[in-house]
Design a protein around this motif. Structure first.
Motif, PDB file in Angstrom:
ATOM      1  N   SER A 255       1.858  64.109  29.331  1.00  0.00           N
ATOM      2  CA  SER A 255       0.768  63.308  28.796  1.00  0.00           C
ATOM      3  C   SER A 255       1.330  62.496  27.639  1.00  0.00           C
ATOM      4  N   GLU A 256       1.356  61.175  27.794  1.00  0.00           N
ATOM      5  CA  GLU A 256       1.987  60.306  26.807  1.00  0.00           C
ATOM      6  C   GLU A 256       1.082  59.124  26.477  1.00  0.00           C
ATOM      7  N   SER A 257       1.113  58.706  25.209  1.00  0.00           N
ATOM      8  CA  SER A 257       0.410  57.507  24.773  1.00  0.00           C
ATOM      9  C   SER A 257       1.357  56.321  24.873  1.00  0.00           C
ATOM     10  N   VAL A 258       0.848  55.206  25.391  1.00  0.00           N
ATOM     11  CA  VAL A 258       1.697  54.022  25.545  1.00  0.00           C
ATOM     12  C   VAL A 258       0.907  52.781  25.134  1.00  0.00           C
ATOM     13  N   ASP A 259       1.593  51.834  24.489  1.00  0.00           N
ATOM     14  CA  ASP A 259       0.955  50.608  24.009  1.00  0.00           C
ATOM     15  C   ASP A 259       0.695  49.642  25.161  1.00  0.00           C
ATOM     16  N   LEU A 260      -0.355  48.840  25.007  1.00  0.00           N
ATOM     17  CA  LEU A 260      -0.612  47.747  25.935  1.00  0.00           C
ATOM     18  C   LEU A 260       0.001  46.465  25.381  1.00  0.00           C
ATOM     19  N   LEU A 261       0.550  45.658  26.272  1.00  0.00           N
ATOM     20  CA  LEU A 261       1.215  44.426  25.874  1.00  0.00           C
ATOM     21  C   LEU A 261       0.230  43.263  25.880  1.00  0.00           C
ATOM     22  N   GLN A 262       0.440  42.328  24.957  1.00  0.00           N
ATOM     23  CA  GLN A 262      -0.398  41.131  24.896  1.00  0.00           C
ATOM     24  C   GLN A 262       0.491  39.917  24.704  1.00  0.00           C
ATOM     25  N   SER A 263       0.321  38.929  25.557  1.00  0.00           N
ATOM     26  CA  SER A 263       1.112  37.714  25.480  1.00  0.00           C
ATOM     27  C   SER A 263       0.812  36.960  24.190  1.00  0.00           C
ATOM     28  N   PRO A 264       1.835  36.388  23.545  1.00  0.00           N
ATOM     29  CA  PRO A 264       1.606  35.585  22.337  1.00  0.00           C
ATOM     30  C   PRO A 264       0.695  34.389  22.605  1.00  0.00           C
ATOM     31  N   GLU A 265       0.614  33.958  23.868  1.00  0.00           N
ATOM     32  CA  GLU A 265      -0.231  32.824  24.204  1.00  0.00           C
ATOM     33  C   GLU A 265      -1.723  33.167  24.104  1.00  0.00           C
ATOM     34  N   LEU A 266      -2.045  34.467  24.096  1.00  0.00           N
ATOM     35  CA  LEU A 266      -3.442  34.892  23.995  1.00  0.00           C
ATOM     36  C   LEU A 266      -3.796  35.134  22.533  1.00  0.00           C
ATOM     37  N   GLU A 267      -3.627  34.113  21.711  1.00  0.00           N
ATOM     38  CA  GLU A 267      -3.773  34.286  20.265  1.00  0.00           C
ATOM     39  C   GLU A 267      -5.212  34.516  19.832  1.00  0.00           C
ATOM     40  N   ASN A 268      -6.183  34.122  20.663  1.00  0.00           N
ATOM     41  CA  ASN A 268      -7.585  34.308  20.296  1.00  0.00           C
ATOM     42  C   ASN A 268      -8.272  35.389  21.119  1.00  0.00           C
ATOM     43  N   THR A 269      -7.481  36.185  21.831  1.00  0.00           N
ATOM     44  CA  THR A 269      -8.027  37.222  22.712  1.00  0.00           C
ATOM     45  C   THR A 269      -7.810  38.598  22.092  1.00  0.00           C
ATOM     46  N   SER A 270      -8.790  39.461  22.256  1.00  0.00           N
ATOM     47  CA  SER A 270      -8.671  40.833  21.766  1.00  0.00           C
ATOM     48  C   SER A 270      -8.945  41.800  22.906  1.00  0.00           C
ATOM     49  N   TYR A 271      -8.384  43.017  22.796  1.00  0.00           N
ATOM     50  CA  TYR A 271      -8.596  44.078  23.780  1.00  0.00           C
ATOM     51  C   TYR A 271      -9.539  45.126  23.192  1.00  0.00           C
ATOM     52  N   SER A 272     -10.273  45.791  24.077  1.00  0.00           N
ATOM     53  CA  SER A 272     -11.138  46.880  23.611  1.00  0.00           C
ATOM     54  C   SER A 272     -10.321  48.070  23.132  1.00  0.00           C
ATOM     55  N   THR A 273      -9.083  48.206  23.606  1.00  0.00           N
ATOM     56  CA  THR A 273      -8.151  49.210  23.107  1.00  0.00           C
ATOM     57  C   THR A 273      -6.739  48.693  23.325  1.00  0.00           C
ATOM     58  N   TYR A 274      -5.827  49.134  22.491  1.00  0.00           N
ATOM     59  CA  TYR A 274      -4.446  48.670  22.600  1.00  0.00           C
ATOM     60  C   TYR A 274      -3.492  49.805  22.979  1.00  0.00           C
ATOM     61  N   LYS A 275      -4.051  50.942  23.332  1.00  0.00           N
ATOM     62  CA  LYS A 275      -3.257  52.081  23.778  1.00  0.00           C
ATOM     63  C   LYS A 275      -3.963  52.762  24.944  1.00  0.00           C
ATOM     64  N   VAL A 276      -3.166  53.320  25.862  1.00  0.00           N
ATOM     65  CA  VAL A 276      -3.728  54.143  26.931  1.00  0.00           C
ATOM     66  C   VAL A 276      -2.918  55.431  27.016  1.00  0.00           C
ATOM     67  N   GLN A 277      -3.509  56.422  27.654  1.00  0.00           N
ATOM     68  CA  GLN A 277      -2.856  57.711  27.864  1.00  0.00           C
ATOM     69  C   GLN A 277      -2.478  57.814  29.337  1.00  0.00           C
ATOM     70  N   VAL A 278      -1.227  58.162  29.599  1.00  0.00           N
ATOM     71  CA  VAL A 278      -0.794  58.387  30.980  1.00  0.00           C
ATOM     72  C   VAL A 278      -0.449  59.868  31.124  1.00  0.00           C
ATOM     73  N   ASN A 279      -0.905  60.467  32.210  1.00  0.00           N
ATOM     74  CA  ASN A 279      -0.601  61.877  32.422  1.00  0.00           C
ATOM     75  C   ASN A 279      -0.477  62.168  33.901  1.00  0.00           C
ATOM     76  N   GLY A 280       0.177  63.258  34.212  1.00  0.00           N
ATOM     77  CA  GLY A 280       0.365  63.661  35.596  1.00  0.00           C
ATOM     78  C   GLY A 280       0.870  65.086  35.667  1.00  0.00           C
ATOM     79  N   GLU A 281       0.726  65.670  36.846  1.00  0.00           N
ATOM     80  CA  GLU A 281       1.214  67.026  37.093  1.00  0.00           C
ATOM     81  C   GLU A 281       2.508  66.973  37.895  1.00  0.00           C
TER      82      GLU A 281
END
Length: 281
Positions: free
Chosen positions: A160-186
């Protein structure tokens, strides 16, 4: 009585708009206070808030009249201090209309599994989608959001790891509802087993006997040991379909695995074709 300058901080931007700039970022005021209130208030370049939810609008212009923002500033002063005068300038604001949509997250995760281990089921991404908010011209270019690269070496247990979401510099006026997600697996240990399976012959001409060489084919399966112990040859089906022949003069036919049990990580036929002969009954 004294004069001062207030720096303006703008809050509560209207829904579906992005604040760009204001015609002024400070105002000059005249104040009256009792005794040493000026010293305790420390009003020099004090920051006060302008509530943008109370803006008026004409066409595409947003503005706040002096009467409106004067009342807002007065409410932020101590009770022993009075606002006598303020710049008589209407404040104008440049606002950018924005829109919101939900897009999926694509996690760029490289799993380096330890020997004889496999990913048990799917890797989960939480959340698996995010809301992106910004100008329509930017939002329309976004079909998905990617994570940063994550490499997990020599895995032999769940993760189970936290990883950042990437955002293009061209999206200077755009925001995300979250900038991190959790990935996990068995992660589970697996084994291999070979099953010998008969060939089901379909769509061959009527009135003939069909014989294949060999009569059985092998399928290599990978799964958890418990799964391999519970399945048998009857859980599979291998088919030779006469309609798949490109020419009836050919005596070699392809075979396909058309049925497999649940719980397998992978299954692979070790023979993809067999010879056959037809004999009139």
């Amino acid at each position: 009585m004294s004069t001062a300058q207030f720096d303006l901080e703008f809050v509560n931007v209207p829904d579906n708009y992005l604040f760009e700039k204001a015609s002024k970022t400070s105002v000059d005021v005249r104040l009256r206070a009792i005794g040493f209130q000026f010293l305790r208030f420390n009003f020099k370049n004090k920051q006060v808030f302008v509530d943008l939810s109370e803006l008026e609008q004409t066409s595409n212009k947003f503005f706040s009249s002096p009467d409106i923002y004067k009342k807002q500033i007065e409410r932020q002063l101590p009770g022993t201090m009075a606002l006598l005068d303020i710049d008589n300038d209407t404040l104008y604001f440049d606002m950018l209309a924005v829109t919101t949509k939900k897009v999926p997250v694509k996690a760029r995760v490289e799993l380096d599994l330890a020997k004889n281990y496999l990913l048990d089921g799917k890797m989960n991404i939480l959340p698996d989608s995010v809301e992106v908010t910004g100008p329509k011209g930017e939002i329309d270019t976004i079909d998905f959001v990617s994570s940063a690269k994550l490499r997990l070496p020599d895995l032999a247990s769940g993760f189970s790891e936290s990883v950042d979401l990437l955002q293009s510099p061209e999206l200077e006026n755009t925001s995300y509802s979250t900038y991190k997600v959790q990935v996990n697996g068995e992660i589970a240990r697996f084994s291999e087993k070979v099953y010998k399976l008969p060939i089901k012959k379909i769509n061959f001409p009527k009135g003939v006997q069909v014989r294949t060489f060999p009569e059985n084919v092998s399928v290599l399966c990978k799964a958890k040991i418990k799964v391999l112990k519970e399945i048998s040859e009857e859980d599979f089906q291998v088919v030779a379909d006469y309609r798949s022949l490109e020419t009836t003069n050919n005596n070699v036919i392809n075979v396909k695995l058309t049925k497999t049990p649940e719980g397998l990580h992978s299954s692979k036929l070790l023979e993809n074709e067999v010879e056959f002969i037809l004999k009139r009954e």
